[in-house]
Design an enzyme around this catalytic site. Structure first.
Site, PDB file in Angstrom:
ATOM      1  N   HIS B  41       0.956  -1.143   0.084  1.00  0.00           N
ATOM      2  CA  HIS B  41      -0.048   0.127  -0.044  1.00  0.00           C
ATOM      3  C   HIS B  41       0.989   1.218   0.073  1.00  0.00           C
ATOM      4  O   HIS B  41       1.890   1.326   0.510  1.00  0.00           O
ATOM      5  CB  HIS B  41      -0.917   0.015   1.219  1.00  0.00           C
ATOM      6  CG  HIS B  41      -2.144  -0.722   0.974  1.00  0.00           C
ATOM      7  ND1 HIS B  41      -2.719  -1.351   2.051  1.00  0.00           N
ATOM      8  CD2 HIS B  41      -2.646  -1.216  -0.229  1.00  0.00           C
ATOM      9  CE1 HIS B  41      -3.989  -2.131   1.537  1.00  0.00           C
ATOM     10  NE2 HIS B  41      -3.923  -2.055   0.111  1.00  0.00           N
ATOM     11  N   ASP B  43       0.521   4.116   1.360  1.00  0.00           N
ATOM     12  CA  ASP B  43       0.970   4.721   2.587  1.00  0.00           C
ATOM     13  C   ASP B  43       2.015   4.039   3.443  1.00  0.00           C
ATOM     14  O   ASP B  43       2.446   4.361   4.554  1.00  0.00           O
ATOM     15  CB  ASP B  43      -0.284   5.128   3.452  1.00  0.00           C
ATOM     16  CG  ASP B  43      -1.057   3.699   3.855  1.00  0.00           C
ATOM     17  OD1 ASP B  43      -1.061   2.725   2.774  1.00  0.00           O
ATOM     18  OD2 ASP B  43      -1.783   3.706   4.752  1.00  0.00           O
ATOM     19  N   HIS B 128      -4.214  -8.829   5.614  1.00  0.00           N
ATOM     20  CA  HIS B 128      -4.320  -7.593   5.113  1.00  0.00           C
ATOM     21  C   HIS B 128      -4.401  -7.435   3.556  1.00  0.00           C
ATOM     22  O   HIS B 128      -5.408  -7.216   2.968  1.00  0.00           O
ATOM     23  CB  HIS B 128      -3.199  -6.712   5.677  1.00  0.00           C
ATOM     24  CG  HIS B 128      -3.428  -5.158   5.348  1.00  0.00           C
ATOM     25  ND1 HIS B 128      -4.590  -4.414   5.817  1.00  0.00           N
ATOM     26  CD2 HIS B 128      -2.905  -4.212   4.581  1.00  0.00           C
ATOM     27  CE1 HIS B 128      -4.554  -3.263   5.428  1.00  0.00           C
ATOM     28  NE2 HIS B 128      -3.534  -3.158   4.616  1.00  0.00           N
ATOM     29  N   ASP B 149       0.331  -3.009   8.884  1.00  0.00           N
ATOM     30  CA  ASP B 149      -1.184  -3.270   8.684  1.00  0.00           C
ATOM     31  C   ASP B 149      -1.422  -4.986   8.903  1.00  0.00           C
ATOM     32  O   ASP B 149      -0.609  -5.709   7.976  1.00  0.00           O
ATOM     33  CB  ASP B 149      -1.845  -2.672   7.714  1.00  0.00           C
ATOM     34  CG  ASP B 149      -1.855  -0.996   7.541  1.00  0.00           C
ATOM     35  OD1 ASP B 149      -1.350  -0.723   8.738  1.00  0.00           O
ATOM     36  OD2 ASP B 149      -1.930  -0.357   6.719  1.00  0.00           O
ATOM     37  N   GLU B 174      -0.190  -1.075  14.568  1.00  0.00           N
ATOM     38  CA  GLU B 174      -1.200  -0.220  14.020  1.00  0.00           C
ATOM     39  C   GLU B 174      -2.436  -0.240  14.871  1.00  0.00           C
ATOM     40  O   GLU B 174      -2.825  -1.302  15.404  1.00  0.00           O
ATOM     41  CB  GLU B 174      -1.508  -0.480  12.611  1.00  0.00           C
ATOM     42  CG  GLU B 174      -2.301  -1.770  12.196  1.00  0.00           C
ATOM     43  CD  GLU B 174      -3.548  -1.849  11.396  1.00  0.00           C
ATOM     44  OE1 GLU B 174      -3.991  -0.627  11.453  1.00  0.00           O
ATOM     45  OE2 GLU B 174      -3.848  -2.969  10.876  1.00  0.00           O
ATOM     46  N   HIS B 385      -0.661   4.936  14.199  1.00  0.00           N
ATOM     47  CA  HIS B 385      -1.673   5.076  13.297  1.00  0.00           C
ATOM     48  C   HIS B 385      -3.004   4.886  14.096  1.00  0.00           C
ATOM     49  O   HIS B 385      -3.440   3.855  14.115  1.00  0.00           O
ATOM     50  CB  HIS B 385      -1.544   3.875  12.111  1.00  0.00           C
ATOM     51  CG  HIS B 385      -2.274   4.289  11.000  1.00  0.00           C
ATOM     52  ND1 HIS B 385      -3.506   3.921  10.802  1.00  0.00           N
ATOM     53  CD2 HIS B 385      -2.101   5.234   9.620  1.00  0.00           C
ATOM     54  CE1 HIS B 385      -4.142   4.228   9.543  1.00  0.00           C
ATOM     55  NE2 HIS B 385      -3.206   5.169   8.941  1.00  0.00           N
TER      56      HIS B 385
END
Lengths: 552, 571
Positions: B41, B43, B128, B149, B174, B385
């Site tokens: 991802h 981010d 994830h 994540d 996270e 996060h």
């Protein structure tokens, strides 16, 4: 892996089995095929009386020479296979698996097949490597991990090539040209093979070869109950493949070109010769099928179908069976027989190179590798040559490995470490005496600081003499060094002793404290204090002596 | 450095991390041993080419194989949107993405990778998205786990995150869904299908903004099976470009998907869709109902935003946001209830279509986070996060229910954690075995003490018995011996005195070995006691008590005991 069900299902074994994911998936396919082949020819009865030793020796060869016939077993069932596989725990290359805190086991890529592994078994101070079925050639699997085998105390070496004189690359070339020749002359080619392994490489070679040889219209048939699964599984193990194939997956494209052969209808696969295959079957063609022993499986039908014509060819590529013995029951045969064994496992030249590279302290291998093969006894190059000479073992022999364990890892807790007082004895070498409580759990050892002396209980309970008896297990450190007499006397004087007399003896000196009726014998490596029962005095003298000595 | 992501909500400098936190003017390579990327991802990896090629970093970058395969494609996609569509300058180039990827080292799950002599890392499955991993980072006996994540419940295409009881000093997790305890997956799926179905039934269009890989595949599997079951004919489209490629990655990385897909892939590959077709830009204006999956997922740019602008004005239509949206994105704005959006060029877009949020993003919820903390058993937890208030709630929960200290530093804040560092040394097997053998004896209250000498030479620490230490260093033992004269009033013969001493000591020292030797002397363990008669006084006997320094306590005790005299009862 093919014998795993015999161990997990019939010996009372209750432990864990470790294997990589491709090993399990492909191993399952190989066993499934075997079980399927065997179950196709059910036997209402099986003869066993011949196994009686007295009868067996009267039988013709090779029955009479068969060893340990009493231990021969029936093939396992699919149920047993599934049960055996359920006991496997999946592991990845370079994964460190802790066994009971005592040893660590790590699989490494062996470069021979998808997911094939060598293993390292190590403690903190010892390392044993098990190298079996390894390849240094670039085929489809991830390259062999050699670097991790370095610094082994013992390297167990087995699973070398069965055909040390054949060059696999040359054999592949021969395979292709013989195949082309037969097909061009209108004959069929039969390739007895296992459903996974070298077949991937052969299909890849043919993918590149058939167009240039003008054979693109010749159908390739792959017949096995697990043909489809084998071809599909080979495409999803990107992480276990060589770099080239891996980069294809990143594009994303299937790593093996047989996907394209299937797409363009050049390669077709069938679970058996019955059903769809009989409709699609066109000649001349190339058939890949098992079993390579030619004793069961669909290959038997093709031997019977094509054996009578000299246009056809059977090409042996699997090295596990002698092709002459395999063919014996089919004789006389008109069909051509080509022997191109492709065994990519280590040969003796590669072994010497490998051993030079990883330099194990000791090599252990089967007895057969320490002498030239019986049929080629002059070929001194067909044996393991290393220094010190390899230790060999025979079937069911127990070997004592030539290394002694000396150390084990232990952890010192920070509180204890803080309390240690290191002393530099020689330049670069420091010592500290340690008194600690040993705590062992799960084979991990930890040193904790000694407990603080218990506070004297203020109870009114009458004290008994025996309560005060010291625990003789509280050991005093060992002492080392020697006492310089003059300095010692000076120190005594400084601490208020007078009337000191020193006498020389054969081995040292005697220091007399006449006032205190005390005598101190000082020698190179001993001191003896002889005094009256005056504890105060004795302790004072003791501490003065100790000042001159090192404690361990 | 853990992850190297970008912020979707910004278009200026703030979209990339400020790497001057690592060093003001030195080279990053000198300050970082390695970079670990948890998943593809943006981010988590969006700033990689900027970091490695524009700021400058030449060390290794670790990620899993699927991440290594997919990450450059998403980066290129992102670059295209930023540079080609928005015309941004000073952005990384395609070549930079390629050069950056050359620094990547792929890791397998559970493989122990030795980064250097001290540092090792190990990846665990995180669920994830395809290829997502959690990483354990270890030096000596100290370790940190970074989750990236993760998802603790298996979904339609991926499995659940798993970690062994590795007891790290610190678990960095996270906490996106710190307080959401989500209802069962089935309810959410039913809800989703119901909403989609209702909308298409009344002739509306459904927009589902997604990222090309991840939720998209899960929702496609869901819709595909639903369409098949209900025999629906309404078209489903997937915005082109990445899609087909994306599905192909899933097919080739089957071992990373969930168990069901792995088991059945030979018969039916779940990523070959029958009902879902490629989307063409012109389709957006087609009349009648349709369902469109379009990228990107937060409606901040690209095709999903374009379609959204076209459809927003009609209340029959619906947009379903299946995942989390970063502040500043259109997705975040409409989810927080904004219905009048200011677009580029001072245009105002009125949103009349229905806006639905369905938490399909595969993050662990509070229950999942607690579960993972329970699995790994860390000494402390650090939350990253998430929203401060929710994190505060989770922090308290972790501290109270799991009794694990928990931190939630703000950006730029430093947390210092004390660790107790054991020192590994080699103990000689002889010493250890001897101790362990004796440790097995039923010992009363007192714990046994192990005595030895620690030899420290360079960085090689060995604990051996004192005798062995002396021997190894070529030192001789110096024996210190004491002989004390104890005067006793006793008129009997020496032999009888010795016998009395023997029975006296025997009665007191029950735990010790007291012996009367044939030559008349008495021993207590290794202490020797002899009786002598000084010629001048027949009424006095002298006991010579002799011991070495090693028996100091016992020797000292014996002399003071004997000094008190022998018990009268025996005389």
């Amino acid at each position: 892996m093919m014998a795993l069900p015999y161990i997990t299902e019939h010996t009372g074994f209750t432990g864990t089995v470790y294997a990589t994911e491709p090993t399990v998936q492909i191993g399952r396919l190989l066993m499934e095929e075997l079980v399927n082949f065997i179950e196709r020819v059910p036997k209402a009865q099986s003869a066993s009386l011949w196994k009686n030793k007295d009868i067996q020796r009267l039988l013709p060869s090779p029955l009479k020479d068969a060893v340990e016939v009493s231990t021969w077993r029936r093939c396992y069932t699919m149920q047993e296979v599934n049960s055996a596989l359920s006991k496997i725990q999946l592991v990845g290359y370079s994964q460190k698996i802790e066994l009971f805190g005592a040893v660590q086991v790590t699989p490494l890529s062996s470069g021979y097949a998808l997911g094939s592994s060598n293993w390292i078994i190590q403690s903190h101070y010892e390392k044993v490597s098990y190298v079996s079925g390894s390849s240094l050639l670039t085929t489809h699997p991830q390259p062999m991990d050699q670097a991790s085998l370095k610094n082994s105390d013992v390297l167990v070496l087995t699973g070398l090539t069965q055909i040390p004189t054949a060059n696999p690359d040359g054999m592949v070339g021969e395979f292709c040209s013989n195949l082309a020749l037969t097909v061009r002359n209108g004959g069929n080619v039969l390739v007895p093979c296992y459903p996974s392994g070298v077949i991937y490489d052969l299909l890849e070679c043919l993918y590149q070869y058939i167009d240039s040889a003008g054979l693109s219209s010749v159908p390739l048939y792959f017949i096995s109950p697990v043909a489809n699964s084998s071809l599909e599984f080979s495409q999803i193990f990107a992480e276990w493949l060589c770099h080239n194939k891996q980069s294809k997956v990143y594009l994303p494209e299937p790593p093996f070109p047989h996907a394209e052969l299937i797409q363009t209808n050049k390669l077709k696969h069938y679970p058996s010769i019955h059903g769809d295959f009989s409709n699609d079957f066109r000649q001349p063609c190339v058939v890949f099928t098992g079993h390579p022993s030619l004793r069961f499986g669909d290959v038997v039908h093709f031997m019977e179908l094509w054996g009578k014509s000299s246009l056809n060819t059977v090409i042996f590529t699997e090295p596990d069976f002698s092709y002459l013995e395999a063919l014996a029951p089919y004789q006389p045969l008109a069909m051509k027989c080509i022997y191109c064994p492709i065994d990519t496992r280590l040969n003796f030249i590669q072994v010497s190179k490998l051993l030079k590279e990883v330099q194990p302290l000791h090599v252990v291998c089967p007895e057969q590798y320490t002498q030239p093969p019986p049929a080629q006894s002059h070929r001194m190059d067909l044996m393991i040559d290393c220094q010190p000479p390899a230790m060999s073992y025979r079937r069911a022999e127990v070997l004592a490995l030539p290394f002694k364990r000396r150390y084990e890892k232990i952890e010192i807790m920070p509180e204890l470490a803080d309390s240690l007082v290191p002393m530099e004895i020689k330049p670069g070498i420091s010592l500290a005496t340690v008194s600690a409580v040993l705590h062992t759990k799960d084979n991990k050892h930890l040193l904790q600081p000694p407990p603080r002396p218990a506070q004297p209980t203020s109870g009114k309970k009458r004290k008994r003499v025996s309560d005060d008896v010291p625990d003789c297990k509280v050991l005093k450190p060992l002492l080392s060094g020697s006492i310089p007499v003059e300095q010692f006397v000076q120190t005594l004087e400084k601490h208020g002793f007078s009337d000191i007399k020193v006498e020389d003896t054969a081995k040292g000196h005697i220091v007399l404290l006449q006032e205190a009726e005390t005598l101190i014998q000082i020698e190179e490596d001993s001191t003896h204090i002889i005094c009256d029962n005056d504890e105060m005095l004795r302790v004072r003298l003791r501490d003065l002596v100790l000042k001159f000595l090192q404690k361990f | 450095m853990l992850d190297c992501g970008m912020h979707m909500g910004f278009n200026d400098d703030r979209r990339f991390p400020d790497f001057s936190y690592i060093t003001q003017n030195g080279r990053l390579t000198d300050f970082l041993d390695c970079v670990i990327i948890s998943h593809f991802h943006l981010d988590h990896c969006g700033a990689l080419p900027y970091f490695s090629e524009m700021v400058g970093y030449d060390g290794p970058i670790y990620m899993t194989h699927p991440t290594q395969a997919i990450c450059p494609i998403l980066l290129e996609d992102y670059r295209k949107i930023a540079v080609d569509k928005k015309g941004e300058a000073n952005f990384f180039t395609s070549q930079m993405i390629k050069d950056c990827m050359k620094k990547v080292v792929a890791v397998h799950l559970h493989q122990t990778v030795q980064v250097d002599d001290e540092l090792e890392i190990k990846a665990y499955y995180a669920g994830h998205v395809l290829g997502a991993a959690m990483f354990q980072i270890k030096v000596g006996s100290e370790s940190v786990v970074y989750t990236g994540d993760y998802n603790m419940t298996p979904d339609r295409h991926l499995g659940a995150a798993w970690i062994d009881k590795c007891r790290p000093n610190l678990l960095i997790t996270e906490s996106t869904y710190a307080t959401t305890i989500r209802d069962s997956k089935r309810c959410r799926e039913r809800d989703f299908l119901k909403k989609v179905h209702e909308t298409v039934e009344r002739g509306g269009k459904v927009l589902i903004p997604v990222f090309a890989l991840g939720r998209a595949q899960e929702l496609c599997i869901l819709l595909e099976t639903f369409w098949e079951r209900m025999n629906l004919k309404v078209p489903i489209y997937f915005s082109t470009g990445l899609t087909e490629k994306a599905n192909h990655y899933y097919k080739l990385f089957i071992p990373w998907t969930n168990q069901k897909i792995r088991k059945t892939f030979v018969q039916r590959n779940m990523f070959e869709f029958k009902h879902i077709k490629a989307f063409d830009r012109a389709f957006a204006d087609n009349p009648g109902p349709m369902v469109v999956f379009a990228t990107p997922g937060m409606l901040h740019a690209g095709q999903s935003l374009q379609i959204f602008r076209k459809w927003a004005g009609n209340e029959k239509n619906m947009v379903i946001m299946p995942g989390y949206c970063v502040q500043g994105t259109v997705g975040h704005k409409i989810l927080s209830g904004q219905r009048k959006l200011e677009m580029e060029g001072r245009q105002v877009l009125e949103v009349k279509m229905q806006v639905e949020y369905m938490s399909f993003s595969a993050h662990a919820d509070a229950k999942g986070i607690m579960q993972l903390v329970g699995q790994a058993e860390p000494e402390s937890v650090l939350l990253v996060h998430g929203e401060a208030k929710k994190m505060e709630f989770l922090k308290q929960k972790i501290e109270q229910e799991l009794r694990v200290s928990c931190y939630m530093p703000a950006n730029g804040e430093t947390v210092t954690l004390p660790t107790s560092l054991s020192i590994p040394v080699g103990i000689s097997l002889g010493l250890l075995k001897q101790e362990m053998a004796q440790g097995l004896l039923p010992e009363a209250k007192k714990p046994r003490l192990l005595h030895g000498t620690l030899i420290m030479k360079d960085s090689n620490f060995r604990l051996v018995s004192s005798e062995q230490a002396l021997k190894e260093l070529g030192l001789a033992e110096h024996q210190l011996r004491f002989t004390c004269r104890v005067h006793l009033h006793d008129t009997r013969k020496e032999q009888e005195t010795a016998l009395r001493v023997y029975s006296h000591l025997k009665s007191i020292l029950k735990d010790h070995c007291v012996q009367h030797l044939p030559d008349g002397s008495v021993t207590v363990e290794s202490i020797l006691i002899q009786a002598a008669a000084p010629s001048e006084d027949p009424g006095t006997k002298v006991l010579l008590v002799s011991w070495t320094y090693q028996d100091e306590e016992l020797g000292s005790f014996l002399t003071s005991l004997l000094k008190k005299g022998l018990p009268q009862a025996l005389s």
